[in-house]
Design a protein around this motif. Structure first.
Motif, PDB file in Angstrom:
ATOM      1  N   GLY A 299       0.870  -1.172  -0.161  1.00 21.16           N
ATOM      2  CA  GLY A 299       0.039   0.070  -0.157  1.00 21.16           C
ATOM      3  C   GLY A 299       0.980   1.234   0.116  1.00 21.16           C
ATOM      4  N   ILE A 300       2.147   1.148  -0.336  1.00 24.52           N
ATOM      5  CA  ILE A 300       2.925   2.192  -0.336  1.00 24.52           C
ATOM      6  C   ILE A 300       2.675   3.114  -1.533  1.00 24.52           C
ATOM      7  N   VAL A 301       2.455   4.397  -1.555  1.00 25.28           N
ATOM      8  CA  VAL A 301       2.195   5.061  -2.673  1.00 25.28           C
ATOM      9  C   VAL A 301       3.330   5.896  -3.067  1.00 25.28           C
ATOM     10  N   GLN A 302       3.641   5.817  -4.304  1.00 27.51           N
ATOM     11  CA  GLN A 302       5.129   6.516  -4.830  1.00 27.51           C
ATOM     12  C   GLN A 302       4.635   7.324  -5.681  1.00 27.51           C
ATOM     13  N   ALA A 303       5.233   8.463  -6.015  1.00 27.32           N
ATOM     14  CA  ALA A 303       5.278   9.214  -7.332  1.00 27.32           C
ATOM     15  C   ALA A 303       6.644   8.910  -7.900  1.00 27.32           C
ATOM     16  N   ARG A 304       6.786   8.604  -9.530  1.00 26.54           N
ATOM     17  CA  ARG A 304       7.769   8.584 -10.178  1.00 26.54           C
ATOM     18  C   ARG A 304       8.116   9.683 -10.878  1.00 26.54           C
ATOM     19  N   PHE A 305       9.273  10.417 -11.110  1.00 29.00           N
ATOM     20  CA  PHE A 305       9.704  11.468 -11.843  1.00 29.00           C
ATOM     21  C   PHE A 305      10.809  11.174 -12.881  1.00 29.00           C
ATOM     22  N   THR A 306      10.755  12.198 -13.957  1.00 26.94           N
ATOM     23  CA  THR A 306      11.671  11.781 -14.929  1.00 26.94           C
ATOM     24  C   THR A 306      13.153  11.779 -14.620  1.00 26.94           C
ATOM     25  N   ASN A 307      13.446  12.363 -13.284  1.00 28.02           N
ATOM     26  CA  ASN A 307      15.065  12.421 -13.209  1.00 28.02           C
ATOM     27  C   ASN A 307      15.390  10.997 -12.314  1.00 28.02           C
ATOM     28  N   GLN A 312       7.858   8.952  -1.809  1.00 26.23           N
ATOM     29  CA  GLN A 312       6.814   8.421  -1.066  1.00 26.23           C
ATOM     30  C   GLN A 312       5.695   9.328  -0.659  1.00 26.23           C
ATOM     31  N   LEU A 313       4.423   9.049  -0.917  1.00 32.90           N
ATOM     32  CA  LEU A 313       3.362   9.953  -0.578  1.00 32.90           C
ATOM     33  C   LEU A 313       2.618   9.461   0.755  1.00 32.90           C
ATOM     34  N   GLY A 314       2.922   8.346   0.868  1.00 37.43           N
ATOM     35  CA  GLY A 314       2.083   7.883   1.966  1.00 37.43           C
ATOM     36  C   GLY A 314       1.739   6.210   1.941  1.00 37.43           C
ATOM     37  N   GLN A 315       1.285   5.603   2.882  1.00 32.14           N
ATOM     38  CA  GLN A 315       0.890   4.146   2.870  1.00 32.14           C
ATOM     39  C   GLN A 315      -0.310   4.212   3.115  1.00 32.14           C
ATOM     40  N   GLY A 342     -17.696  -3.380  16.697  1.00 29.82           N
ATOM     41  CA  GLY A 342     -16.723  -3.299  17.303  1.00 29.82           C
ATOM     42  C   GLY A 342     -15.789  -2.135  16.926  1.00 29.82           C
ATOM     43  N   PRO A 343     -14.643  -1.546  17.600  1.00 30.52           N
ATOM     44  CA  PRO A 343     -13.941  -0.556  17.339  1.00 30.52           C
ATOM     45  C   PRO A 343     -13.138  -0.778  16.050  1.00 30.52           C
ATOM     46  N   ALA A 344     -12.702   0.360  15.343  1.00 34.39           N
ATOM     47  CA  ALA A 344     -11.893   0.056  14.064  1.00 34.39           C
ATOM     48  C   ALA A 344     -10.506  -0.152  14.620  1.00 34.39           C
ATOM     49  N   VAL A 345      -9.976  -1.217  14.005  1.00 39.76           N
ATOM     50  CA  VAL A 345      -8.356  -1.289  14.053  1.00 39.76           C
ATOM     51  C   VAL A 345      -7.686  -1.146  12.735  1.00 39.76           C
ATOM     52  N   ARG A 346      -6.576  -0.246  12.858  1.00 32.37           N
ATOM     53  CA  ARG A 346      -6.103   0.195  11.591  1.00 32.37           C
ATOM     54  C   ARG A 346      -4.786  -0.561  11.501  1.00 32.37           C
ATOM     55  N   GLY A 347      -4.153  -0.529  10.436  1.00 36.54           N
ATOM     56  CA  GLY A 347      -2.841  -1.038  10.257  1.00 36.54           C
ATOM     57  C   GLY A 347      -2.665  -1.068   8.666  1.00 36.54           C
ATOM     58  N   VAL A 348      -1.442  -1.534   8.409  1.00 39.77           N
ATOM     59  CA  VAL A 348      -0.884  -1.512   7.084  1.00 39.77           C
ATOM     60  C   VAL A 348      -1.152  -2.892   6.284  1.00 39.77           C
ATOM     61  N   ALA A 349      -1.152  -2.849   4.920  1.00 39.58           N
ATOM     62  CA  ALA A 349      -1.497  -4.068   4.132  1.00 39.58           C
ATOM     63  C   ALA A 349      -0.627  -5.080   4.512  1.00 39.58           C
ATOM     64  N   LEU A 354      -4.786  -8.316   8.137  1.00 37.51           N
ATOM     65  CA  LEU A 354      -5.297  -7.536   6.874  1.00 37.51           C
ATOM     66  C   LEU A 354      -4.743  -7.959   5.620  1.00 37.51           C
ATOM     67  N   GLY A 355      -5.384  -7.640   4.532  1.00 40.26           N
ATOM     68  CA  GLY A 355      -4.899  -8.338   3.106  1.00 40.26           C
ATOM     69  C   GLY A 355      -3.967  -7.437   2.493  1.00 40.26           C
ATOM     70  N   THR A 356      -3.533  -7.716   1.210  1.00 42.83           N
ATOM     71  CA  THR A 356      -2.735  -7.043   0.588  1.00 42.83           C
ATOM     72  C   THR A 356      -3.523  -5.805  -0.324  1.00 42.83           C
ATOM     73  N   VAL A 357      -2.706  -5.093  -1.023  1.00 41.48           N
ATOM     74  CA  VAL A 357      -3.402  -4.178  -1.951  1.00 41.48           C
ATOM     75  C   VAL A 357      -2.796  -4.654  -3.313  1.00 41.48           C
ATOM     76  N   GLU A 358      -3.669  -4.560  -4.073  1.00 40.19           N
ATOM     77  CA  GLU A 358      -3.586  -4.853  -5.632  1.00 40.19           C
ATOM     78  C   GLU A 358      -3.803  -3.527  -6.483  1.00 40.19           C
ATOM     79  N   SER A 359      -2.610  -3.221  -7.108  1.00 37.41           N
ATOM     80  CA  SER A 359      -2.759  -1.730  -7.799  1.00 37.41           C
ATOM     81  C   SER A 359      -3.199  -1.976  -9.035  1.00 37.41           C
ATOM     82  N   GLY A 360      -3.840  -1.277  -9.800  1.00 37.14           N
ATOM     83  CA  GLY A 360      -4.352  -1.372 -11.125  1.00 37.14           C
ATOM     84  C   GLY A 360      -5.501  -2.355 -11.160  1.00 37.14           C
ATOM     85  N   ALA A 361      -6.270  -2.352 -10.050  1.00 34.24           N
ATOM     86  CA  ALA A 361      -7.220  -3.469 -10.096  1.00 34.24           C
ATOM     87  C   ALA A 361      -8.572  -2.927  -9.274  1.00 34.24           C
ATOM     88  N   LEU A 362      -9.589  -3.866  -9.473  1.00 32.13           N
ATOM     89  CA  LEU A 362     -10.740  -3.364  -8.677  1.00 32.13           C
ATOM     90  C   LEU A 362     -11.358  -4.811  -8.058  1.00 32.13           C
TER      91      LEU A 362
END
Length: 405
Positions: A299-307, A312-315, A342-349, A354-362
């Motif tokens: 779930g790590i969101v990264q911006a790629r640049f021409t250089n 890293q923009l966040g997770q 029950g209360p929300a329990v937050r974490g990273v993928a 918690l499951g994993t994040v699939e990018s470019g998919a729904l």
């Protein structure tokens, strides 16, 4: 009494059809989770007769239970589309409220915030010096600003200087006269404004075995005096100690800061054979424009640049609940926290349950159309049978009314 019992059956069949039709209507809704109607029998208590307490008074809708089975993952190749493979929910901020969804069809608004179709902003853990701060949430924002340049500070040379060779016949050193030095190579360095500068290294063998002079020039201007490097009998660097040479500040044009360079010559060797450059690296880079967004399975969101840089923009913050079936249904494939969930329990993928994040998919709807159509037929037959019970009860009543004394 049989009229009333049959009427409860009609109502139950109608509720079953409503749940089924809702599932069928959302068979193509991204992230939708189907529901199941659950029924319970009714028995009278209190002042009713013995027959009512033993035979029963019909049926009632006990619950409409949400089914959080995994939907199929469908790839879209759109970078901001995300699907969760496994447990957990995406976390969104809708005004001052946090809502949760499995629908990862995302885009950006006019201010660069990543949102869903309803305008709720995706929540991430912000980047920190140690990775990501999982103790707080922030809106994910994609900026179109340029990635700032970084001035070169270190140049690493990995090359071989031939152990056998002649000392240049002409002196003094002249970079425009190849007969005054033995070998040369160059690399592009960058100043504090990201302007490319040519850093050239000149190697000159001396009359002493295993000894060379190294001169550095930046855009054709000498940077300090010649540096002496020596090799031991195994061809490894002997001096300078540690293989590091600190050069004096080199002024550049265009208003940029002076370049303060360190040469790493620890990987230069003196073996038999010819001059060979294996690697020539520097740690600076020019200004970069964003070329795309990349999201990892964590779930790590990264911006790629021409250089060639990545920021890293966040997770992505995933949320789970002890009882997801107890979540409040908010519509738009979103749920809200409730006492039952029950209360929300937050974490990273990938952490905990918690499951994993699939990018470019729904994640597609988990509705099984074949099963729903069979359930529709069953509910229809139940409705018809209960209607027939009312007809039969009416006929019996009419018969009683027609009895003549």
């Amino acid at each position: 009494m049989s009229f009333t019992v049959a009427l409860t059956g009609l109502n139950a069949a109608n509720e079953n059809l409503k749940v089924t039709s809702h599932n069928v209507a959302n068979a193509n809704t991204t992230g939708f989770k189907g529901s199941r109607a659950e029924f319970a029998d009714v028995f009278a208590n209190g002042g009713q007769g013995l027959t009512d307490r033993t035979v029963g008074s019909g049926v009632r809708l006990a619950s409409v239970r949400q089914q959080f089975d995994q939907g199929s993952i469908e790839f879209t190749n759109k970078a901001l589309d995300v699907a969760i493979s496994g447990d957990g929910f995406l976390t969104f901020a809708k005004g001052d409220e946090l809502v949760y969804s499995r629908n990862g069809a995302l885009g950006t608004d006019r201010d660069g915030f990543v949102t869903n179709a309803q305008g709720a902003r995706l929540q991430v853990f912000p980047a920190s010096a140690d990775g990501f701060d999982t103790g707080q949430l922030q809106d994910l924002r994609v900026s179109t600003a340029d990635n700032p340049p970084r001035a070169t500070q270190s140049i690493e040379a990995a090359l071989n200087l031939p152990a056998q060779g002649d000392v240049p016949v002409n002196t003094p050193f002249d970079p425009s006269d190849a007969s005054t030095f033995s070998h040369t190579t160059s690399v592009t360095a960058y100043d504090s404004l990201g302007t490319p500068r040519t850093a050239s290294l000149y190697f000159t063998r001396t009359a002493t075995d295993g000894e060379w002079e190294l001169r550095t020039q930046l855009d054709g201007q000498a940077v300090g005096a010649a540096q002496t490097i020596t090799f031991d009998s195994s061809g490894q660097i002997a001096t300078p100690a540690g293989g590091q040479i600190t050069l004096p500040a080199a002024p550049v044009t265009g208003g940029a800061d002076d370049l303060n360079l360190t040469l790493d010559v620890s990987n230069i060797t003196q073996f038999g054979g010819g001059f060979a450059v294996n690697a020539l690296r520097q740690d600076g880079f020019a200004t970069g424009r964003m070329t795309g967004i990349e999201i990892t399975k964590e779930g790590i969101v990264q911006a790629r640049f021409t250089n060639g840089q990545a920021e890293q923009l966040g997770q992505i913050a995933l949320t789970e609940f002890a009882n997801p079936e107890g979540l409040s249904k908010l519509g738009d494939t979103a749920w809200g926290e409730s006492f039952t969930s029950g209360p929300a329990v937050r974490g990273v993928a990938g952490s905990g349950n918690l499951g994993t994040v699939e990018s470019g998919a729904l994640e597609a709807s988990n509705v099984d159309l074949t099963k729903e159509l069979v359930n529709m037929i069953t509910a229809q037959r139940s409705f018809q049978a209960n209607a027939q019970m009312i007809t039969t009860s009416d006929q019996v009543t009419q018969t009683v009314l027609n009895i003549r004394r």
